[in-house]
Scaffold this motif. Sequence first.
Motif, short mmCIF file in Angstrom:
data_model
loop_
_atom_site.label_atom_id
_atom_site.label_comp_id
_atom_site.label_asym_id
_atom_site.label_seq_id
_atom_site.Cartn_x
_atom_site.Cartn_y
_atom_site.Cartn_z
N ARG A 36 -48.53 -32.21 25.49
CA ARG A 36 -48.27 -32.04 26.93
C ARG A 36 -49.24 -32.84 27.79
O ARG A 36 -48.89 -33.29 28.88
CB ARG A 36 -48.35 -30.56 27.30
N ASP A 41 -44.37 -31.73 30.66
CA ASP A 41 -43.04 -31.13 30.71
C ASP A 41 -42.27 -31.68 31.92
O ASP A 41 -42.84 -31.85 33.00
CB ASP A 41 -43.13 -29.61 30.88
N LEU A 47 -41.10 -28.39 26.32
CA LEU A 47 -41.68 -29.63 25.83
C LEU A 47 -40.71 -30.80 26.04
O LEU A 47 -39.50 -30.66 25.85
CB LEU A 47 -41.99 -29.51 24.33
#
Length: 78
Positions: A36, A41, A47
């Motif tokens: 991340r 995101d 994800l």
Amino acid sequence: MQKYYYTFGSDERFPYQGGWVEVQATSFTEAHAKYRSRFPDILPRCLNCSDYYDESRFEATGMLATGNRGAFCHEVIQ
């Protein structure tokens, strides 16, 4: 360190189309955080990839030898 793999489909919002990114980490929690950090995101708490695997599950897919949608490893995150 263990290896975790994040794969991609054809959606153009993914960082790559096909192939995968390898993340070296001590756990899925750490791997997700590292992933991340590099690829935030797009949707909250989702994800930015198609799927993810630990090393044994990924090896069982055969993608290491055959690729994923015509592509292989794009990068390694340590």
